[in-house]
Design an enzyme around this catalytic site. Sequence first.
Site, PDB file in Angstrom:
ATOM      1  N   ASN A   9       0.880  -1.169   0.000  1.00 51.82           N
ATOM      2  CA  ASN A   9       0.000   0.000   0.000  1.00 51.82           C
ATOM      3  C   ASN A   9       0.919   1.220   0.000  1.00 51.82           C
ATOM      4  O   ASN A   9       1.459   1.591   1.026  1.00 51.82           O
ATOM      5  CB  ASN A   9      -0.887  -0.027   1.257  1.00 51.82           C
ATOM      6  CG  ASN A   9      -1.691   1.252   1.422  1.00 51.82           C
ATOM      7  OD1 ASN A   9      -1.769   2.070   0.503  1.00 51.82           O
ATOM      8  ND2 ASN A   9      -2.297   1.421   2.589  1.00 51.82           N
ATOM      9  N   LYS A  11       0.265   4.236  -0.312  1.00 55.54           N
ATOM     10  CA  LYS A  11      -0.333   5.464   0.233  1.00 55.54           C
ATOM     11  C   LYS A  11      -0.014   6.632  -0.714  1.00 55.54           C
ATOM     12  O   LYS A  11       0.083   6.415  -1.924  1.00 55.54           O
ATOM     13  CB  LYS A  11       0.151   5.693   1.661  1.00 55.54           C
ATOM     14  CG  LYS A  11      -0.080   4.453   2.535  1.00 55.54           C
ATOM     15  CD  LYS A  11       0.032   4.692   3.999  1.00 55.54           C
ATOM     16  CE  LYS A  11      -0.212   3.381   4.738  1.00 55.54           C
ATOM     17  NZ  LYS A  11      -0.177   3.501   6.168  1.00 55.54           N
ATOM     18  N   HIS A  95      -9.646   1.398   4.555  1.00 51.91           N
ATOM     19  CA  HIS A  95      -8.389   1.565   5.291  1.00 51.91           C
ATOM     20  C   HIS A  95      -8.629   2.513   6.469  1.00 51.91           C
ATOM     21  O   HIS A  95      -9.401   3.468   6.358  1.00 51.91           O
ATOM     22  CB  HIS A  95      -7.304   2.129   4.364  1.00 51.91           C
ATOM     23  CG  HIS A  95      -5.959   2.098   5.006  1.00 51.91           C
ATOM     24  ND1 HIS A  95      -5.563   3.055   5.904  1.00 51.91           N
ATOM     25  CD2 HIS A  95      -4.935   1.213   4.922  1.00 51.91           C
ATOM     26  CE1 HIS A  95      -4.339   2.764   6.335  1.00 51.91           C
ATOM     27  NE2 HIS A  95      -3.944   1.643   5.750  1.00 51.91           N
ATOM     28  N   GLU A  97      -7.013   4.861   7.630  1.00 50.00           N
ATOM     29  CA  GLU A  97      -6.768   6.283   7.347  1.00 50.00           C
ATOM     30  C   GLU A  97      -7.976   6.906   6.648  1.00 50.00           C
ATOM     31  O   GLU A  97      -8.309   8.068   6.875  1.00 50.00           O
ATOM     32  CB  GLU A  97      -5.477   6.433   6.511  1.00 50.00           C
ATOM     33  CG  GLU A  97      -4.245   6.202   7.372  1.00 50.00           C
ATOM     34  CD  GLU A  97      -3.015   5.692   6.638  1.00 50.00           C
ATOM     35  OE1 GLU A  97      -2.959   5.762   5.394  1.00 50.00           O
ATOM     36  OE2 GLU A  97      -2.090   5.211   7.338  1.00 50.00           O
ATOM     37  N   GLU A 167      -5.830  -4.807  10.447  1.00 48.17           N
ATOM     38  CA  GLU A 167      -4.802  -3.800  10.664  1.00 48.17           C
ATOM     39  C   GLU A 167      -5.095  -3.049  11.961  1.00 48.17           C
ATOM     40  O   GLU A 167      -5.909  -2.093  11.956  1.00 48.17           O
ATOM     41  CB  GLU A 167      -4.784  -2.798   9.507  1.00 48.17           C
ATOM     42  CG  GLU A 167      -4.442  -3.422   8.177  1.00 48.17           C
ATOM     43  CD  GLU A 167      -3.803  -2.404   7.234  1.00 48.17           C
ATOM     44  OE1 GLU A 167      -2.671  -2.660   6.816  1.00 48.17           O
ATOM     45  OE2 GLU A 167      -4.409  -1.366   6.958  1.00 48.17           O
ATOM     46  N   GLY A 173       2.186   2.304  10.757  1.00 48.29           N
ATOM     47  CA  GLY A 173       3.158   3.382  10.602  1.00 48.29           C
ATOM     48  C   GLY A 173       3.832   3.788  11.901  1.00 48.29           C
ATOM     49  O   GLY A 173       4.511   4.812  11.963  1.00 48.29           O
ATOM     50  N   SER A 212       3.066  -2.145  10.361  1.00 44.68           N
ATOM     51  CA  SER A 212       4.507  -2.216  10.617  1.00 44.68           C
ATOM     52  C   SER A 212       5.113  -3.587  10.327  1.00 44.68           C
ATOM     53  O   SER A 212       5.993  -4.051  11.058  1.00 44.68           O
ATOM     54  CB  SER A 212       4.826  -1.773  12.050  1.00 44.68           C
ATOM     55  OG  SER A 212       4.438  -0.419  12.242  1.00 44.68           O
ATOM     56  N   GLY A 233       2.653  -1.128   4.279  1.00 44.45           N
ATOM     57  CA  GLY A 233       2.734   0.293   3.985  1.00 44.45           C
ATOM     58  C   GLY A 233       4.173   0.708   3.744  1.00 44.45           C
ATOM     59  O   GLY A 233       4.746   0.476   2.674  1.00 44.45           O
TER      60      GLY A 233
HETATM   61  P1  PGA Z   1       2.582   0.270   7.664  1.00 46.33           P
HETATM   62  O1  PGA Z   1       1.150   0.520   7.009  1.00 46.33           O
HETATM   63  O2  PGA Z   1       3.115  -1.033   7.117  1.00 46.33           O
HETATM   64  O3  PGA Z   1       3.412   1.461   7.255  1.00 46.33           O
HETATM   65  O4  PGA Z   1       2.379   0.205   9.146  1.00 46.33           O
HETATM   66  C1  PGA Z   1       0.262  -0.533   6.790  1.00 46.33           C
HETATM   67  C2  PGA Z   1      -1.016  -0.021   6.178  1.00 46.33           C
HETATM   68  O5  PGA Z   1      -1.442   1.097   6.509  1.00 46.33           O
HETATM   69  O6  PGA Z   1      -1.645  -0.703   5.339  1.00 46.33           O
END
Ligand code: PGA
Length: 251
Positions: A9, A11, A95, A97, A167, A173, A212, A233
């Site tokens: 992803n 982003k 997601h 976010e 998630e 993140g 992460s 991510g």
């Molecule tokens: P991350 O994000 O691996 O940077 O923690 C995962 C995601 O938001 O899908």
Amino acid sequence: MRSKLVAGNWKMHGGMAQNRLLLDLIVGGTRGLYGADCAVCVPYPYLSQVQSLLQDTHILWGAQNMSQHEKGAYTGEVSATMLTDFACRYVIVGHSERRALYGEDSLTVALKFKAAQSAGLLPILCIGETLEQREANVTEQVIADQLDAVIGLLGVSALAKSVLAYEPVWAIGTGKTATPQQAQDVHAFIRNRVADKDIEIAAGLQILYGGSVKANNASELFSMPDIDGGLIGGASLIADEFIAICRAAQS
Ligand code: PGA
């Protein structure tokens, strides 16, 4: 036996030159991968570039969001059918976010899920609890509610043509990964909840872990019985990391 999937992803990251470099490395570095699919979910403006770079490779691609509407006066929105023009296989819906920053509630997410499937895309449905919710011991309730929004609207059979991604919001993140056991517990909860309605669909359902995931923790996470790969991510933007994570998903 379920196959694994590792989906990047990106982003809001990328650029024409850096995408080309990154994808060249990923294509080369994941050649011969077995028992696992590998995909990248990229910003809309790069779908055409990604399609032309990846169409003759083993890497799949998709988008990170879409409108729940088919077409119409929705300035700035992108429909599922538009995504199929670029041969997307996947689209991420719900997601955290999007839920937190753009106010997408579970009904909207379920409508996006439906619109994605109607156009022939495979939705990757994200569900997960915040730290506050985990500490208040309501993780299972939150997950159940997010899942039930889709099952309530479309029936459990809709899950047969989808991917789930657990998630935990506190792990996205932040560098804080759920322990393999913490993740496994929620994945098992999700699978059991689906199995209560349909055992076969539950058995075939790919449930990814996201939050992460890095090269140094992927193998342990992916070795858990109900974790079928990852939604990645930050680490999906670093070729060596992403390649190592895809390799960790091989059976
Ligand atoms: P991350 O994000 O691996 O940077 O923690 C995962 C995601 O938001 O899908």
